[in-house]
Design a protein around this motif. Structure first.
Motif, PDB file in Angstrom:
ATOM      1  N   ASP A 213      31.228  46.296  17.066  1.00 20.88           N
ATOM      2  CA  ASP A 213      30.758  47.154  18.156  1.00 20.88           C
ATOM      3  C   ASP A 213      29.229  47.143  18.171  1.00 20.88           C
ATOM      4  O   ASP A 213      28.583  47.693  17.287  1.00 20.88           O
ATOM      5  CB  ASP A 213      31.270  48.584  17.944  1.00 20.88           C
ATOM      6  CG  ASP A 213      30.716  49.566  18.975  1.00 20.88           C
ATOM      7  OD1 ASP A 213      30.252  49.098  20.037  1.00 20.88           O
ATOM      8  OD2 ASP A 213      30.753  50.782  18.707  1.00 20.88           O
ATOM      9  N   SER A 214      28.663  46.483  19.173  1.00 21.49           N
ATOM     10  CA  SER A 214      27.205  46.451  19.311  1.00 21.49           C
ATOM     11  C   SER A 214      26.713  47.381  20.415  1.00 21.49           C
ATOM     12  O   SER A 214      25.528  47.730  20.446  1.00 21.49           O
ATOM     13  CB  SER A 214      26.729  45.028  19.615  1.00 21.49           C
ATOM     14  OG  SER A 214      27.297  44.547  20.822  1.00 21.49           O
ATOM     15  N   ASN A 215      27.610  47.775  21.320  1.00 21.42           N
ATOM     16  CA  ASN A 215      27.165  48.552  22.482  1.00 21.42           C
ATOM     17  C   ASN A 215      26.595  49.904  22.101  1.00 21.42           C
ATOM     18  O   ASN A 215      25.634  50.381  22.707  1.00 21.42           O
ATOM     19  CB  ASN A 215      28.310  48.737  23.466  1.00 21.42           C
ATOM     20  CG  ASN A 215      28.631  47.474  24.232  1.00 21.42           C
ATOM     21  OD1 ASN A 215      27.849  46.529  24.210  1.00 21.42           O
ATOM     22  ND2 ASN A 215      29.769  47.446  24.905  1.00 21.42           N
ATOM     23  N   GLY A 216      27.204  50.548  21.086  1.00 23.87           N
ATOM     24  CA  GLY A 216      26.687  51.849  20.672  1.00 23.87           C
ATOM     25  C   GLY A 216      25.254  51.745  20.205  1.00 23.87           C
ATOM     26  O   GLY A 216      24.375  52.495  20.646  1.00 23.87           O
ATOM     27  N   ALA A 217      24.997  50.785  19.307  1.00 21.07           N
ATOM     28  CA  ALA A 217      23.632  50.609  18.806  1.00 21.07           C
ATOM     29  C   ALA A 217      22.683  50.179  19.913  1.00 21.07           C
ATOM     30  O   ALA A 217      21.530  50.631  19.980  1.00 21.07           O
ATOM     31  CB  ALA A 217      23.631  49.579  17.675  1.00 21.07           C
ATOM     32  N   LEU A 218      23.148  49.316  20.798  1.00 24.15           N
ATOM     33  CA  LEU A 218      22.309  48.791  21.873  1.00 24.15           C
ATOM     34  C   LEU A 218      21.887  49.887  22.839  1.00 24.15           C
ATOM     35  O   LEU A 218      20.699  50.037  23.161  1.00 24.15           O
ATOM     36  CB  LEU A 218      23.073  47.689  22.614  1.00 24.15           C
ATOM     37  CG  LEU A 218      22.363  46.970  23.758  1.00 24.15           C
ATOM     38  CD1 LEU A 218      21.117  46.259  23.256  1.00 24.15           C
ATOM     39  CD2 LEU A 218      23.316  45.973  24.411  1.00 24.15           C
ATOM     40  N   LEU A 219      22.854  50.671  23.316  1.00 27.78           N
ATOM     41  CA  LEU A 219      22.526  51.700  24.301  1.00 27.78           C
ATOM     42  C   LEU A 219      21.823  52.891  23.671  1.00 27.78           C
ATOM     43  O   LEU A 219      20.845  53.409  24.232  1.00 27.78           O
ATOM     44  CB  LEU A 219      23.790  52.164  25.021  1.00 27.78           C
ATOM     45  CG  LEU A 219      24.289  51.289  26.159  1.00 27.78           C
ATOM     46  CD1 LEU A 219      25.450  51.969  26.880  1.00 27.78           C
ATOM     47  CD2 LEU A 219      23.182  50.968  27.154  1.00 27.78           C
TER      48      LEU A 219
END
Length: 407
Positions: A213-219
């Motif tokens: 899961d990269s979206n959490g860190a990205l956003l």
């Protein structure tokens, strides 16, 4: 043809407009970095608050120089030095006061001669003052090396407008004006909820078919970097009940809910299934990447549903949400937009705003990084700009000017 990007951005603005009406809060300067000023700030004092010296030198009366002394200079009687932070005695005709940078100019003085232009080119020793030594100084015009009171900021003037994002320079100005706290717009609290059975937590072994899961860190990183408070939650399943529970929990303390994933046309779109009975609309924008979107309210809290591909969700933030927050709240700061030439030709799909990642090279050209794919996170990390290709453009040659947003 899908919904236009401009129309969807207006819908987001309408959804979030009430957030701009929240009551201000007062923050100490130490806690105001990155927030937006809630009211116009008028200067309570002038800057500088008094006439002071711009140089280490000698404070003089410019009228002491006669016509025959303009080239050769004249001798002055040096008096007690003036360090910064003291109130000097008035300066009599024929006297020159050693003065330090930032020190208050004595009454009667209207110019400063730098110490290196004096003869001798130094400040006199205390014993020399006692012996009434002389110092020869060249002629100067009134105002030379003098910072006039109020020349930077005049008392009563509006120095920062409401909505200004408070960066280091703005906080430094407030401190220079003697302020310890400022009224600010309350920070926006955003809850980011990543969804998908394919998601694995960082640090855990990947099972077949899984991705981290990269979206959490990205956003969350993007939001926090822009001055927005943000938290990340992951629902690692396609169970609509699990997502509904996570959103209900997040809605208790968030001003805005943002999900990533589950908004496309697949058979297991968890976000669509979970919010089938909610006040949420799912649309498809004329944009690549970032076409599928959701918008509405969940448990009375504004809701945006972004796509699950990392670049798609990040482009959704940059192109759709960030400009609206900048306009309504002043935080984050709007991206700087330029027209720059392309370093190489590109193709673009008809009827879609294409958003490409790029770097601005040393010649001021936009060089595309990676392809148009919405999974190219490595290309995103190597970029420092976005190139926006309009819906009605299907190709551009090298050297063509394009709209570029600097990251």
């Amino acid at each position: 043809m899908g919904t236009s990007v401009d129309d969807h951005r207006r819908s987001i603005r309408d959804l979030l407009a009430p957030l701009a009406q929240r009551a201000p809060v007062v923050r100490h300067l130490d806690g105001a970095l990155g927030l937006a000023l809630a009211a116009d700030l008028a200067a309570p004092v002038s800057l500088p608050p008094f006439d002071n010296s711009q140089m280490d030198g000698f404070a003089v009366r410019s009228s002491d120089f006669g016509p025959g002394e303009l080239a050769m200079g004249r001798a002055f009687v040096p008096v007690r030095p003036i360090p910064a932070g003291t109130v000097p005695a008035p300066l009599a005709p024929g006297q020159a006061a050693p003065i330090m940078t930032g020190a208050m100019l004595p009454d009667g003085a209207d110019a400063v001669v730098p110490v290196e232009r004096a003869q001798p080119p130094r400040f006199p020793e205390p014993a020399e003052l006692m012996d009434h030594a002389r110092v020869v100084l060249p002629a100067v015009d009134p105002g030379t090396y003098v910072r006039r009171a109020g020349s930077d900021v005049a008392a009563g003037r509006i120095v920062l407008a409401a909505g200004t994002r408070l960066g280091p320079a703005q906080l430094g100005l407030a401190a220079a004006l003697g302020l310890t706290e400022l009224p600010v717009r309350p920070p926006l609290r955003v809850a980011v909820v990543s969804t998908g059975a394919e998601l694995a937590a960082a640090g855990e072994p990947l099972s077949p078919g899984q991705i981290y899961d990269s979206n959490g860190a990205l956003l969350v990183g993007s939001l926090r970097d822009g001055g927005v408070e943000a938290t990340a939650t992951a629902v690692r399943s396609d169970d609509p009940d699990a997502l509904r529970a996570a959103l209900a929990q997040a809605a208790r303390s968030a001003d805005l809910l943002v999900t990533t994933g589950g908004v496309s046309k697949g058979a297991f779109e968890a976000t669509k299934l979970a919010l089938a009975d909610a006040d949420v609309e799912f649309v498809h924008l004329s944009m690549q990447p970032g076409g599928p979107q959701g918008i509405g309210r969940v448990a009375g809290v504004p809701f945006l549903g972004f796509p699950g591909n990392p670049v798609s969700c990040w482009v959704s933030w940059e192109i759709l949400l960030r400009p609206v927050l900048a306009e309504l709240l002043g935080v984050p700061a709007a991206r700087r937009r330029l027209r720059l030439p392309l370093a190489a030709p590109l193709d673009s799909p008809s009827g879609k705003l294409q958003v490409r990642r790029a770097r601005v090279d040393e010649d001021g050209r936009a060089s595309l990084v990676g392809g148009p794919g919405s999974h190219l996170l490595g290309a995103l990390a190597a970029s420092d700009a976005l190139v926006l290709v309009p819906e009605d453009v299907t190709g551009l040659p090298a050297g063509a000017d394009v709209e570029v947003w600097l990251l």
